[in-house]
Design a protein around this motif. Structure first.
Motif, PDB file in Angstrom:
ATOM      1  N   LYS A 186      13.437   1.903   3.781  1.00 12.47           N
ATOM      2  CA  LYS A 186      14.160   1.211   2.701  1.00 12.47           C
ATOM      3  C   LYS A 186      13.491   1.457   1.353  1.00 12.47           C
ATOM      4  O   LYS A 186      14.159   1.613   0.335  1.00 12.47           O
ATOM      5  CB  LYS A 186      14.250  -0.290   2.997  1.00 12.47           C
ATOM      6  N   ILE A 187      12.177   1.483   1.365  1.00 12.35           N
ATOM      7  CA  ILE A 187      11.445   1.761   0.118  1.00 12.35           C
ATOM      8  C   ILE A 187      11.796   3.158  -0.384  1.00 12.35           C
ATOM      9  O   ILE A 187      12.111   3.352  -1.564  1.00 12.35           O
ATOM     10  CB  ILE A 187       9.922   1.620   0.332  1.00 12.35           C
ATOM     11  N   ASP A 188      11.766   4.129   0.511  1.00  6.40           N
ATOM     12  CA  ASP A 188      12.102   5.506   0.120  1.00  6.40           C
ATOM     13  C   ASP A 188      13.504   5.567  -0.480  1.00  6.40           C
ATOM     14  O   ASP A 188      13.726   6.227  -1.494  1.00  6.40           O
ATOM     15  CB  ASP A 188      12.023   6.436   1.337  1.00  6.40           C
ATOM     16  N   LYS A 189      14.435   4.884   0.153  1.00  2.20           N
ATOM     17  CA  LYS A 189      15.830   4.911  -0.287  1.00  2.20           C
ATOM     18  C   LYS A 189      15.952   4.318  -1.709  1.00  2.20           C
ATOM     19  O   LYS A 189      16.637   4.871  -2.568  1.00  2.20           O
ATOM     20  CB  LYS A 189      16.670   4.090   0.700  1.00  2.20           C
ATOM     21  N   GLN A 221       0.837  -1.210   0.000  1.00  2.00           N
ATOM     22  CA  GLN A 221       0.000   0.000   0.000  1.00  2.00           C
ATOM     23  C   GLN A 221       0.864   1.250   0.000  1.00  2.00           C
ATOM     24  O   GLN A 221       0.572   2.233  -0.701  1.00  2.00           O
ATOM     25  CB  GLN A 221      -0.931  -0.020   1.223  1.00  2.00           C
ATOM     26  N   TYR A 222       1.956   1.209   0.766  1.00  2.00           N
ATOM     27  CA  TYR A 222       2.853   2.367   0.838  1.00  2.00           C
ATOM     28  C   TYR A 222       3.462   2.661  -0.535  1.00  2.00           C
ATOM     29  O   TYR A 222       3.502   3.809  -0.986  1.00  2.00           O
ATOM     30  CB  TYR A 222       3.960   2.104   1.876  1.00  2.00           C
ATOM     31  N   ILE A 223       3.910   1.613  -1.215  1.00  2.00           N
ATOM     32  CA  ILE A 223       4.496   1.794  -2.557  1.00  2.00           C
ATOM     33  C   ILE A 223       3.434   2.296  -3.532  1.00  2.00           C
ATOM     34  O   ILE A 223       3.695   3.207  -4.324  1.00  2.00           O
ATOM     35  CB  ILE A 223       5.113   0.464  -3.069  1.00  2.00           C
ATOM     36  N   SER A 224       2.249   1.709  -3.445  1.00  2.00           N
ATOM     37  CA  SER A 224       1.153   2.145  -4.325  1.00  2.00           C
ATOM     38  C   SER A 224       0.864   3.629  -4.134  1.00  2.00           C
ATOM     39  O   SER A 224       0.725   4.370  -5.114  1.00  2.00           O
ATOM     40  CB  SER A 224      -0.124   1.356  -4.029  1.00  2.00           C
ATOM     41  N   ASP A 225       0.777   4.050  -2.890  1.00  2.00           N
ATOM     42  CA  ASP A 225       0.484   5.463  -2.613  1.00  2.00           C
ATOM     43  C   ASP A 225       1.629   6.361  -3.067  1.00  2.00           C
ATOM     44  O   ASP A 225       1.413   7.419  -3.649  1.00  2.00           O
ATOM     45  CB  ASP A 225       0.236   5.670  -1.104  1.00  2.00           C
TER      46      ASP A 225
END
Ligand code: FES
Length: 143
Positions: free
Chosen positions: A136-139, A86-90
């Motif tokens: 980690k996703i943000d990075k 969900q975080y990546i989707s958003d």
């Protein structure tokens, strides 16, 4: 391709390494590539297609430059995979199965990546990222 196929006693045994090689060059496996591969390896087209459909690492559609594949199987699911998806989707404004308009990112939800002790796990192209969190996703996205 001859060099790769030449490493195998039976030519058709080179199917997977050849598909990976072609995908690295082209980005995905088109129906035309499947046809050419079947002819090159002298095997039925349907058998090539079955292999392409079976392995999620082989792309049947054009993917973004960075292909994010998040595992959603039990261990990862229990450790927050849904929240990461969900975080990546958003963040990227795409749903699983989609690619950003600029062609930079694709998001997929996949079955066990075989690194359950690192759950939740995501694959970014060839790279595994374990103990996945928002930081980690943000990075990865920034990189
Ligand atoms: S359950 Fe996610 S890597 Fe195995």
């Amino acid at each position: 391709m001859d060099k790769i196929a030449g490493q195998y006693e039976v030519k058709r045994a080179a199917l997977l390494p050849l598909l990976r090689f072609v995908q690295q060059k082209h980005g995905w496996i088109t129906p035309e590539i499947e046809q050419n591969m079947a002819e090159y390896l002298e095997m039925p087209l349907v058998q090539v297609h079955e292999v392409v459909c079976f392995y999620h690492l082989l792309n049947q559609h054009k993917k973004g430059h960075c292909h994010l594949s998040v595992c959603q199987t039990t261990a990862c699911s229990l450790r927050g995979a849904d929240e990461m998806i969900q975080y990546i989707s958003d963040k990227l404004k795409i749903r699983p199965g989609e690619t950003t308009a600029d062609g930079r990112f694709s998001l997929s939800v996949v079955e066990c990546l075989g690194a359950c002790d690192q759950a939740p796990v995501m694959q970014c192209n060839e790279e595994y990222v374990g103990l996945l969190d928002k930081k980690k996703i943000d990075k990865i996205v920034d990189r």
